[in-house]
Design a protein around this motif. Structure first.
Motif, mmCIF file in Angstrom:
data_model
loop_
_atom_site.group_PDB
_atom_site.id
_atom_site.type_symbol
_atom_site.label_atom_id
_atom_site.label_comp_id
_atom_site.label_asym_id
_atom_site.label_seq_id
_atom_site.Cartn_x
_atom_site.Cartn_y
_atom_site.Cartn_z
ATOM 1 N N GLN A 131 0.827 -1.208 0.000
ATOM 2 C CA GLN A 131 0.000 0.000 0.000
ATOM 3 C C GLN A 131 0.863 1.261 0.000
ATOM 4 O O GLN A 131 0.631 2.195 -0.774
ATOM 5 C CB GLN A 131 -0.915 0.005 1.220
ATOM 6 C CG GLN A 131 -1.791 1.257 1.313
ATOM 7 C CD GLN A 131 -2.187 1.593 2.745
ATOM 8 O OE1 GLN A 131 -1.492 1.248 3.695
ATOM 9 N NE2 GLN A 131 -3.289 2.284 2.891
ATOM 10 N N THR A 135 0.021 2.030 -3.804
ATOM 11 C CA THR A 135 -1.233 2.787 -3.748
ATOM 12 C C THR A 135 -0.989 4.243 -3.364
ATOM 13 O O THR A 135 -1.533 5.155 -3.986
ATOM 14 C CB THR A 135 -2.197 2.144 -2.737
ATOM 15 O OG1 THR A 135 -2.321 0.752 -3.034
ATOM 16 C CG2 THR A 135 -3.563 2.802 -2.785
ATOM 17 N N ARG A 269 -9.406 1.276 7.069
ATOM 18 C CA ARG A 269 -9.874 1.477 5.695
ATOM 19 C C ARG A 269 -11.170 0.703 5.449
ATOM 20 O O ARG A 269 -11.493 -0.268 6.135
ATOM 21 C CB ARG A 269 -8.808 1.003 4.721
ATOM 22 C CG ARG A 269 -7.520 1.817 4.744
ATOM 23 C CD ARG A 269 -7.680 3.137 4.034
ATOM 24 N NE ARG A 269 -6.390 3.786 3.819
ATOM 25 C CZ ARG A 269 -6.216 4.883 3.093
ATOM 26 N NH1 ARG A 269 -7.264 5.454 2.521
ATOM 27 N NH2 ARG A 269 -5.020 5.410 2.946
ATOM 28 N N TYR A 273 -11.867 -0.715 -0.114
ATOM 29 C CA TYR A 273 -10.460 -0.330 -0.247
ATOM 30 C C TYR A 273 -9.563 -1.548 -0.002
ATOM 31 O O TYR A 273 -8.641 -1.828 -0.779
ATOM 32 C CB TYR A 273 -10.125 0.778 0.743
ATOM 33 C CG TYR A 273 -8.694 1.281 0.679
ATOM 34 C CD1 TYR A 273 -8.367 2.395 -0.085
ATOM 35 C CD2 TYR A 273 -7.672 0.660 1.396
ATOM 36 C CE1 TYR A 273 -7.057 2.863 -0.146
ATOM 37 C CE2 TYR A 273 -6.367 1.104 1.334
ATOM 38 C CZ TYR A 273 -6.066 2.218 0.572
ATOM 39 O OH TYR A 273 -4.767 2.679 0.506
ATOM 40 N N LYS A 274 -9.836 -2.272 1.076
ATOM 41 C CA LYS A 274 -9.027 -3.451 1.393
ATOM 42 C C LYS A 274 -9.201 -4.537 0.343
ATOM 43 O O LYS A 274 -8.238 -5.232 -0.008
ATOM 44 C CB LYS A 274 -9.389 -3.985 2.779
ATOM 45 C CG LYS A 274 -8.930 -3.084 3.917
ATOM 46 C CD LYS A 274 -9.300 -3.683 5.266
ATOM 47 C CE LYS A 274 -8.859 -2.793 6.406
ATOM 48 N NZ LYS A 274 -9.240 -3.327 7.728
ATOM 49 N N ASN A 276 -9.768 -4.142 -2.861
ATOM 50 C CA ASN A 276 -8.954 -3.767 -4.024
ATOM 51 C C ASN A 276 -7.465 -3.973 -3.746
ATOM 52 O O ASN A 276 -6.718 -4.462 -4.604
ATOM 53 C CB ASN A 276 -9.213 -2.309 -4.396
ATOM 54 C CG ASN A 276 -10.619 -2.071 -4.923
ATOM 55 O OD1 ASN A 276 -11.287 -3.003 -5.376
ATOM 56 N ND2 ASN A 276 -11.089 -0.835 -4.855
#
Length: 337
Positions: A131, A135, A269, A273-274, A276
């Protein structure tokens, strides 16, 4: 039906204990995992001390990751999720127990060739590092990345992810052993923050250029060194505060370098979100774990009953990589090969 689970009252490691609690039932879109291995993270030690409350609805049992076998599937889960699947899971809590429930989107297959004990060292730290780098940090192959706590679980994962992307990792750590190990994983340079000036050393390693991206779990006590180390238009991601969060900052220095200062957490989150994040991580990483390009780094393992000793080791900063927990004997190893 009851199971053993790690419970605590706020305080030191001596406040941890095993208790008999009800075995959880999976809700809609959840699976139940028969846990063979789990692990501890800094968040667990902070929660135990009363300094990091879990998300609403999270069980009081500690543990942000687990590996085991799916034992029950709730309504709404897709057909490719089956009882008997060997999985590893990213959790909001509850992993330090004999069973745990989890959203199906946060479950990943155990890479072929890994034991469940090895697999439990992956979800929290590797997905955190992924992440931060992809991300949030938008990692590029021409990046030079400063990774603080390079001997930690997140640090050892980040080194491997940066190297795999073709970028250059540089680490800080508190001992030469940790620096040497980081270099064995692919770090270009290592800095002992206890005896060396981090900012100056980064500039020396990079021939005066500095780094383009910083992964900062330290915060306040490393603020000035990070300012020296980062180059023009650099990205600086703060995801922890081991050194505090209060600084007397001169923002003109940030402005002059056009620094992007970013803050992020993972535990709170959203489900989407997690989902993805786990999906993207799985696509990249599972083949690389299976062919040996990536490796989970484990310092040592403790039986679940020795959870207090595991927390004490983490708080002493002795660990290089992950501290994992044996929950039950792994009788699935025949499926590893």
């Amino acid at each position: 039906m009851k199971m053993q689970a790690v419970q605590y009252t706020p305080g030191g490691p001596d406040k941890l204990y095993l208790a008999q609690v009800p075995i959880p039932e999976p809700g809609d879109f959840e699976v139940r995992i028969k846990v063979y291995a789990s692990a501890i993270n800094r968040a667990d030690t902070l929660q135990r001390m009363g300094r990091y409350n879990p998300p609403a609805g999270t069980p009081l049992t500690l543990g942000l990751e687990a590996a085991g076998v799916i034992d029950k599937v709730g309504q709404g889960c897709p057909a490719n999720i089956s009882v008997g699947d060997r999985v590893m899971a990213l959790l909001t809590g509850g992993g330090n127990a004999e069973f745990v429930t989890c959203r199906y989107e946060q479950v990943m297959p155990v890479p072929k060739g890994l034991t469940l004990l090895q697999a439990t060292a992956i979800p929290e730290v590797w997905i955190t590092a992924f992440q931060l780098l992809y991300t949030i940090g938008k990692l590029r192959s021409d990046d030079v990345v400063l990774i603080h706590a390079g001997g930690s679980g997140v640090g050892t994962a980040a080194i491997q992810l940066v190297k795999q992307a073709g970028a250059v990792p540089i680490v800080t750590a508190g001992s030469q052993d940790k620096i040497d190990f980081a270099k064995s994983l692919g770090a270009k340079g290592g800095i002992n923050y206890k005896v060396e000036n981090v900012g100056e050393k980064v500039l020396e390693i990079t021939n005066g250029q500095g780094v383009t991206l910083i992964l900062d779990c330290v915060g306040a006590t490393m603020y000035e060194e990070n300012l020296k180390a980062i180059r023009l238009d650099g990205r600086w991601i703060i995801y922890g505060s081991l050194g505090g969060l209060q600084v007397n900052a001169d923002m003109s220095k940030l402005l002059a370098k056009r620094i992007s200062l970013l803050f992020t957490t993972l535990r709170f989150r959203s489900i989407q979100y997690k989902a993805n994040l786990v999906s993207d991580f799985t696509k990249l990483s599972i083949p690389l774990f299976e062919n040996g390009s990536f490796q989970p780094i484990i310092q040592t393992s403790f039986p679940l009953k020795d959870i207090a000793a595991a927390h004490s080791m983490m708080e002493s900063n002795q660990n290089l990589g992950k501290i994992v927990l044996n929950v039950r004997e792994d009788d699935t190893t025949k499926e590893v090969a």
